[in-house]
Design a protein around this motif. Structure first.
Motif, PDB file in Angstrom:
ATOM      1  N   ASN A 127       0.833  -1.207   0.000  1.00  0.00           N
ATOM      2  CA  ASN A 127       0.000   0.000   0.000  1.00  0.00           C
ATOM      3  C   ASN A 127       0.861   1.247   0.000  1.00  0.00           C
ATOM      4  O   ASN A 127       0.580   2.228  -0.698  1.00  0.00           O
ATOM      5  N   HIS A 128       1.901   1.213   0.794  1.00  0.00           N
ATOM      6  CA  HIS A 128       2.814   2.359   0.881  1.00  0.00           C
ATOM      7  C   HIS A 128       3.516   2.621  -0.449  1.00  0.00           C
ATOM      8  O   HIS A 128       3.740   3.782  -0.835  1.00  0.00           O
ATOM      9  N   LEU A 129       3.872   1.557  -1.155  1.00  0.00           N
ATOM     10  CA  LEU A 129       4.691   1.690  -2.360  1.00  0.00           C
ATOM     11  C   LEU A 129       3.883   1.964  -3.627  1.00  0.00           C
ATOM     12  O   LEU A 129       4.461   2.211  -4.690  1.00  0.00           O
ATOM     13  N   GLN A 130       2.557   1.925  -3.549  1.00  0.00           N
ATOM     14  CA  GLN A 130       1.735   2.063  -4.754  1.00  0.00           C
ATOM     15  C   GLN A 130       1.995   3.359  -5.509  1.00  0.00           C
ATOM     16  O   GLN A 130       1.902   3.398  -6.737  1.00  0.00           O
ATOM     17  N   THR A 131       2.313   4.412  -4.806  1.00  0.00           N
ATOM     18  CA  THR A 131       2.502   5.708  -5.455  1.00  0.00           C
ATOM     19  C   THR A 131       3.976   6.087  -5.565  1.00  0.00           C
ATOM     20  O   THR A 131       4.297   7.244  -5.856  1.00  0.00           O
ATOM     21  N   GLN A 132       4.855   5.133  -5.306  1.00  0.00           N
ATOM     22  CA  GLN A 132       6.282   5.425  -5.290  1.00  0.00           C
ATOM     23  C   GLN A 132       6.952   5.032  -6.607  1.00  0.00           C
ATOM     24  O   GLN A 132       6.538   4.094  -7.277  1.00  0.00           O
ATOM     25  N   ASP A 133       7.992   5.761  -6.959  1.00  0.00           N
ATOM     26  CA  ASP A 133       8.915   5.275  -7.973  1.00  0.00           C
ATOM     27  C   ASP A 133       9.837   4.256  -7.305  1.00  0.00           C
ATOM     28  O   ASP A 133      10.209   4.417  -6.139  1.00  0.00           O
ATOM     29  N   LEU A 134      10.206   3.218  -8.037  1.00  0.00           N
ATOM     30  CA  LEU A 134      11.076   2.186  -7.485  1.00  0.00           C
ATOM     31  C   LEU A 134      12.225   1.874  -8.442  1.00  0.00           C
ATOM     32  O   LEU A 134      12.157   2.154  -9.631  1.00  0.00           O
ATOM     33  N   TYR A 135      13.267   1.278  -7.863  1.00  0.00           N
ATOM     34  CA  TYR A 135      14.442   0.854  -8.617  1.00  0.00           C
ATOM     35  C   TYR A 135      14.562  -0.657  -8.492  1.00  0.00           C
ATOM     36  O   TYR A 135      14.335  -1.223  -7.423  1.00  0.00           O
ATOM     37  N   VAL A 136      14.923  -1.304  -9.585  1.00  0.00           N
ATOM     38  CA  VAL A 136      15.078  -2.756  -9.579  1.00  0.00           C
ATOM     39  C   VAL A 136      16.453  -3.120 -10.125  1.00  0.00           C
ATOM     40  O   VAL A 136      16.892  -2.590 -11.147  1.00  0.00           O
ATOM     41  N   GLN A 137      17.139  -3.999  -9.407  1.00  0.00           N
ATOM     42  CA  GLN A 137      18.366  -4.603  -9.916  1.00  0.00           C
ATOM     43  C   GLN A 137      18.183  -6.115  -9.929  1.00  0.00           C
ATOM     44  O   GLN A 137      17.892  -6.719  -8.901  1.00  0.00           O
ATOM     45  N   ASP A 138      18.321  -6.718 -11.093  1.00  0.00           N
ATOM     46  CA  ASP A 138      18.338  -8.167 -11.215  1.00  0.00           C
ATOM     47  C   ASP A 138      19.792  -8.609 -11.273  1.00  0.00           C
ATOM     48  O   ASP A 138      20.541  -8.188 -12.179  1.00  0.00           O
ATOM     49  N   CYS A 139      20.189  -9.432 -10.339  1.00  0.00           N
ATOM     50  CA  CYS A 139      21.596  -9.780 -10.193  1.00  0.00           C
ATOM     51  C   CYS A 139      21.712 -11.183  -9.609  1.00  0.00           C
ATOM     52  O   CYS A 139      20.723 -11.927  -9.548  1.00  0.00           O
ATOM     53  N   PHE A 140      22.905 -11.543  -9.157  1.00  0.00           N
ATOM     54  CA  PHE A 140      23.147 -12.890  -8.663  1.00  0.00           C
ATOM     55  C   PHE A 140      23.959 -12.854  -7.372  1.00  0.00           C
ATOM     56  O   PHE A 140      24.704 -11.911  -7.110  1.00  0.00           O
TER      57      PHE A 140
END
Length: 533
Positions: free
Chosen positions: A102-115
């Motif tokens: 709920n908190h993150l619904q209006t947020q911009d987010l960053y994603v890193q796909d890694c290992f």
């Protein structure tokens, strides 16, 4: 323009995590693009020569009391429950998870796909979803970066959702405070909230590796590792302040990694792609390689003091914390093992800063003793002074990393013993602490002597040296070591009053026994009898 890096969540499966209505997701931004986001959004300050300086607020280290493991059917019977591994119900997890979404619904987010894991046979694909751009850069530094081809096939086995600005409600969520780090092995998900300390991201995945790998006959280890030019690998275990980073950073040996490794069928391998070094009082003379990373583009400096006008940093300033940290890609170190892998280690070193002045500066351990001391994970901390006298206090952390070990310590010790048998590795106990008396009476072990002893052990120069058995712990002490006076090797000989050493040694031996009592029913008789007599 960065449009090619800014994607809607639906293209990348974030809806699987309940994140359907986000503004933007910045997907696998490179370091330069993350710098732009961090600076434009005032998350950090650009310092002289290029590092980003950030603040973590009142959390300047890990929140040990706020870490939980979800109690669920797939893992509950093997978790080492107790003060370290605290249970959280599935219902509380679901409530906490929904609150985060709920908190993150209006947020911009960053994603890193890694290992995590340099060995392809044991590599764990992970997805790190963060609220801050600098946390995304931290993930990019610390984990193994995926190639463009690997990204096309990347399917995360574990996902971290990191939202520092979201706070738990202890009464509703079952947490101890507004801060939480929760691992759910069933859902393969980690929730982090209420803390901006980036180390929580790194250590949460380390805990996952410590849970998954033993079932594959791989020993996960909280240690540094390096390798000689002729391929001889060495492991360095030790708690904070024991010299693990300093002793493993050797210009004549290539660094494999500084903190987290696995020991599998093909040898050892780094879990990480970067380093997370403590920086307080770092100097170019003592640790030139690490110092150099504080003056380069791509490094994150956590809670390091910076002059607002000159943008120069001060590594001696502990205004914010003693635990100032630098996160940098391992390629920033000049002499590294690029593939993050090495042969089975010939030598294993347990480092201890014994402030009681009792343990010998170097001793060879039997297999049973190695397992005993591995489970004990001892060092000592110097307490405050009163009328000029300081009283040390023991610190025991099972497997030299108890906060990150979900399974019982004996499980890891058994794996260690099996590896030592199979590969004929030699284990050494190294005291980097005090000699000639306890803290306040004796003096800190000479770093030159310690390096000489470590080098002698790694070069095989102690393999055929005569040994004497010390009476309190049963340790095998070399009678001679190149570059070290003979009288230094037996700690009793360095005390002005040897009878006082005997009293102190008995005292420390009792502390070991009291600590080991909680493990005694879970270990073999040989290991139980390998402690102080």
């Amino acid at each position: 323009m960065l449009e090619q890096n800014c994607h809607q969540h639906s293209d990348y499966g974030l809806e699987n995590h309940g994140l359907e209505n986000l503004n933007e997701v910045f997907w696998n931004l490179n370091t330069a693009a993350l710098y732009e986001k961090i600076l434009n959004r005032h998350e950090g300050t650009l310092s002289h020569l290029g590092p980003i300086v950030v603040r973590t607020g009142h959390h300047t280290g890990r929140s040990a009391n706020d870490k939980f493991i979800v109690e669920e059917d797939s893992s509950k019977d093997v978790i080492w429950w107790g003060k370290i591994n605290r249970p959280l119900s599935e219902a509380h997890f679901e409530n906490l998870h929904q609150g985060m979404l709920n908190h993150l619904q209006t947020q911009d987010l960053y994603v890193q796909d890694c290992f995590a894991g340099a060995d392809p046979a044991h590599r764990l694909p992970v997805r790190i979803i963060t609220q801050y751009g600098w946390h995304s850069l931290f993930a990019r530094n610390m984990f193994l970066q995926a190639t463009a081809e690997a990204l096309k096939k990347h399917v995360p086995a574990f996902t971290v959702i990191d939202a520092p600005r979201f706070h738990a409600s202890p009464s509703m969520d079952g947490t101890n405070s507004e801060t939480f780090i929760v691992v759910n092995f069933k859902k393969k998900m980690i929730l982090i909230g209420g803390s901006s300390y980036a180390g929580e991201i790194k250590k949460s995945i380390f805990s996952v590796m410590n849970y998954l790998l033993p079932s594959k006959n791989v020993l996960p280890m909280h240690c540094s590792a390096n390798i000689s030019a002729d391929g001889r690998c060495a492991l360095f275990f030790g708690l904070s302040g024991t010299g693990k980073t300093t002793l493993s950073a050797d210009a004549s040996r290539a660094l494999i990694g500084d903190d987290e490794h696995g020991w599998g069928a093909h040898g050892i391998f780094n879990f990480e792609g970067g380093c997370y070094a403590k920086l307080i009082h770092l100097s170019p003379e003592a640790e030139p390689e690490i110092f150099g990373t504080t003056q380069r583009f791509g490094t994150i400096l956590e809670n390091v003091a910076i002059d607002a006008k000159t943008r120069r940093i001060d590594l001696d300033d502990d205004t914010f914390t003693e635990n100032t940290r630098g996160s940098y890609h391992i390629s920033a170190i000049p002499n590294v093992q690029k593939n993050g892998m090495g042969e089975h280690p010939k030598e294993v070193l347990f480092l201890s800063a014994d402030a009681f002045g009792v343990l010998p500066p170097i001793a060879r351990l039997s297999k049973a003793q190695a397992m005993y001391h591995f489970i004990s994970g001892y060092t000592a901390r110097v307490a405050g002074t009163e009328r000029g006298v300081s009283e040390p206090s023991p610190v025991f952390s099972a497997c030299y990393g108890a906060p990150f070990m979900p399974l019982h310590p004996m499980r890891y010790a058994e794996l260690l013993g099996n590896k030592l048998d199979e590969h004929h590795s030699c284990v050494w106990l190294i005291n980097t602490g005090w000699t000639g008396g306890p803290y306040g009476v004796g003096q800190r072990m000479s770093i030159a002597h310690t390096r000489a002893m470590v080098n002698a052990a790694l070069d095989g120069k102690l393999d055929d040296v005569a040994m004497e058995t010390e009476p309190f712990f049963g340790l095998q002490i070399p009678r001679h070591c190149p570059g070290v006076p003979d009288e230094v090797l037996n700690p009793r000989n360095t005390w002005s009053h040897p009878e006082e050493y005997d009293v102190q040694a008995k005292k420390l031996a009792t502390m070991f026994a009291e600590n080991f009592h909680i493990f005694a029913d879970h270990v073999t008789e040989a290991v139980r009898n390998a402690g102080p007599g």
